[in-house]
Enzyme design. Structure first.
Site, PDB file in Angstrom:
ATOM      1  N   GLU A  18     -22.130  77.111  66.700  1.00 38.29           N
ATOM      2  CA  GLU A  18     -21.717  78.197  65.808  1.00 38.29           C
ATOM      3  C   GLU A  18     -21.830  77.741  64.355  1.00 38.29           C
ATOM      4  OE1 GLU A  18     -18.593  80.486  67.474  1.00 38.29           O
ATOM      5  OE2 GLU A  18     -17.475  80.410  65.607  1.00 38.29           O
ATOM      6  N   THR A  49     -20.988  83.335  62.307  1.00 40.79           N
ATOM      7  CA  THR A  49     -19.698  84.001  62.100  1.00 40.79           C
ATOM      8  C   THR A  49     -19.808  85.099  61.036  1.00 40.79           C
ATOM      9  OG1 THR A  49     -19.072  82.366  60.447  1.00 40.79           O
ATOM     10  CG2 THR A  49     -18.371  81.929  62.697  1.00 40.79           C
ATOM     11  N   HIS A  94     -21.680  87.634  64.817  1.00 41.43           N
ATOM     12  CA  HIS A  94     -20.354  88.146  65.183  1.00 41.43           C
ATOM     13  C   HIS A  94     -20.150  89.496  64.496  1.00 41.43           C
ATOM     14  CE1 HIS A  94     -18.736  83.822  66.088  1.00 41.43           C
ATOM     15  NE2 HIS A  94     -19.858  84.113  66.718  1.00 41.43           N
ATOM     16  N   GLY A 125     -11.354  90.416  64.786  1.00 44.32           N
ATOM     17  CA  GLY A 125     -11.125  89.814  63.470  1.00 44.32           C
ATOM     18  C   GLY A 125      -9.643  89.656  63.228  1.00 44.32           C
ATOM     19  N   ALA A 144     -10.897  94.889  70.053  1.00 46.17           N
ATOM     20  CA  ALA A 144     -12.286  94.553  70.396  1.00 46.17           C
ATOM     21  C   ALA A 144     -12.808  95.395  71.567  1.00 46.17           C
ATOM     22  CB  ALA A 144     -12.386  93.061  70.709  1.00 46.17           C
ATOM     23  N   HIS A 183      -3.786  84.488  73.090  1.00 44.50           N
ATOM     24  CA  HIS A 183      -3.923  84.907  71.692  1.00 44.50           C
ATOM     25  C   HIS A 183      -2.528  84.921  71.068  1.00 44.50           C
ATOM     26  CE1 HIS A 183      -4.426  87.778  68.305  1.00 44.50           C
ATOM     27  NE2 HIS A 183      -5.543  87.092  68.154  1.00 44.50           N
ATOM     28  N   LYS A 199     -11.797  94.383  78.026  1.00 48.76           N
ATOM     29  CA  LYS A 199     -13.036  94.148  77.262  1.00 48.76           C
ATOM     30  C   LYS A 199     -14.210  93.975  78.222  1.00 48.76           C
ATOM     31  CE  LYS A 199     -11.260  90.702  74.493  1.00 48.76           C
ATOM     32  NZ  LYS A 199     -11.129  89.806  73.327  1.00 48.76           N
ATOM     33  N   GLN A 210     -11.742  80.388  72.749  1.00 45.94           N
ATOM     34  CA  GLN A 210     -11.207  79.687  71.586  1.00 45.94           C
ATOM     35  C   GLN A 210     -11.253  78.191  71.912  1.00 45.94           C
ATOM     36  OE1 GLN A 210     -10.815  79.110  68.612  1.00 45.94           O
ATOM     37  NE2 GLN A 210      -9.335  80.721  68.075  1.00 45.94           N
ATOM     38  N   GLN A 246      -7.190  67.788  60.154  1.00 44.45           N
ATOM     39  CA  GLN A 246      -7.293  68.739  61.275  1.00 44.45           C
ATOM     40  C   GLN A 246      -6.152  68.564  62.281  1.00 44.45           C
ATOM     41  OE1 GLN A 246     -11.408  68.075  62.309  1.00 44.45           O
ATOM     42  NE2 GLN A 246     -12.073  69.857  61.128  1.00 44.45           N
TER      43      GLN A 246
END
Ligand code: FAD
Length: 317
Positions: A18, A49, A94, A125, A144, A183, A199, A210, A246
């Site tokens: 990505e 993205t 995306h 989003g 979505a 989520h 979906k 994710q 991170q």
């Protein structure tokens, strides 16, 4: 080539990654450098993205506050088309609900079709940074699954204007997002799973997850999906850690957990280089184990940390 066809090839685990479009004002040369350096590993597709407008409040010299709308990374469709034409590798732009009306979405889909792009990742989003919750565009989609439905309608030549005379069907392969750790807005994993199923039932061809750092989370998620009747391929998302910060930034932004063993090792690091070594070794173990479990693909969130991604791919493929 549609992504779903690569994922259904049971012979091997495919590799994809990505990229973010360049920051406004930059050219595309860095993006091409990243792709050039990963070509040896034969990526099957490349995701690009999308970044919606952001609202910023700027204080002026006279003390007044001025609202500014800024899109820091425009150009998703153009950079995606340029990559597909330059390298012949399918791209997956995306497409977001947030910040876009249904009609703007339809126009983007028409553009993508003209450009020969027939793969999409359909996402809601996130909310605007200044909003506590996600607010859909007044003429747009709230979730979505509705966006997936709009894209699927085009497969049947169903455009927004039902009186239109010429209705060429547009056939996109559609991916959607899944969250092994749930989520962050979902009240519980069960409701999140129900909406994920919606979906897929709306017509999504596959799920990409994710990022996660504990493979057992992914295996358990796949098992829950299968129990819920979701049969489409579920591609694991891998994020090679490359920076010291991170350790705290990833859980904060992506609402994911870092396993204790990984966070303990990262906490001992003093430089990005040291953190990169820990992150690379972790990702190699994760990726090897996933490939051994015959996952359909490995999707890398590279985000510019190229050296690590190359070393991981060398170790795994
Ligand atoms: P949805 O599927 O709509 O789900 C959002 C929340 O609403 C969940 O809690 C779900 O349980 C719930 N929900 C879903 N459907 C319904 C419904 N019908 N009724 C009520 N509740 C519902 N963001 C970007 O801005 N740009 C990107 O390019 C981008 N790329 C991403 C790529 C991947 C692989 C992933 C995993 C995420 C990406 N994101 C991106 C972030 C994503 O937009 C956010 O995670 C967003 O908060 C949720 O998007 P979604 O498509 O999963 O939303």
């Amino acid at each position: 080539m549609k992504v779903i066809n690569s994922l259904k090839d049971n012979e091997r685990t495919v590799f994809s990654f990505e990229l973010l479009p360049p920051l406004k004002g930059n050219d595309a040369s860095k993006i091409y450098e990243v792709i050039d350096s990963l070509l040896d590993f034969k990526p099957q597709y490349i995701n690009i993205t999308t970044h919606r407008d952001e609202m910023l409040y700027q204080e002026m010299p006279d003390g007044t506050i001025v609202k500014k709308i800024v899109r820091k990374r425009p150009g998703t469709v153009a950079i995606a088309a340029s990559i597909q034409h330059k390298y012949g590798i399918p791209v997956v732009p995306h497409i977001l609900c947030g910040g876009f009306s249904k009609s703007e979405t339809e126009h983007v889909l028409i553009d993508l079709n003209f450009l020969g792009i027939n793969n999409i990742l359909a996402l809601r989003g996130d909310g605007n940074k200044n909003d506590a919750v996600f607010r859909p565009d007044p003429e747009g989609h709230a979730h979505a699954n509705e966006l997936v439905q709009q894209i699927v309608n085009l497969r049947h030549g169903k455009y927004l204007d039902e009186d239109m005379k010429n209705r060429t069907p547009l056939d996109f392969c559609i991916g959607v997002a899944g969250y092994p750790e749930k989520h962050f807005e979902a009240p519980n994993p069960e409701s999140d799973m129900e909406y994920l199923k919606q979906k897929v039932e709306a017509g999504a061809d596959y799920i990409v997850t994710q990022m996660f750092f504990n493979n057992s989370t992914y295996y358990a998620f796949v098992e829950r999906c299968r129990k819920a009747g979701i049969t489409v391929p579920i591609v694991p998302g891998i994020k090679p850690i490359g920076l010291l910060n991170q350790l705290t930034v990833l859980p904060k932004i992506f609402r994911i957990d870092l396993p204790h063993e990984l966070s303990t090792e990262l906490a001992k690091c003093h430089t990005n280089e040291e953190a990169g070594i820990v992150g690379k070794e972790w990702a190699i173990q994760q990726a090897r184990d996933l490939v051994a479990h015959n996952v359909p693909g490995l999707h890398f969130y590279t985000y510019g940390l190229l050296d690590n991604t190359r070393k991981i791919l060398e170790a795994v493929f």
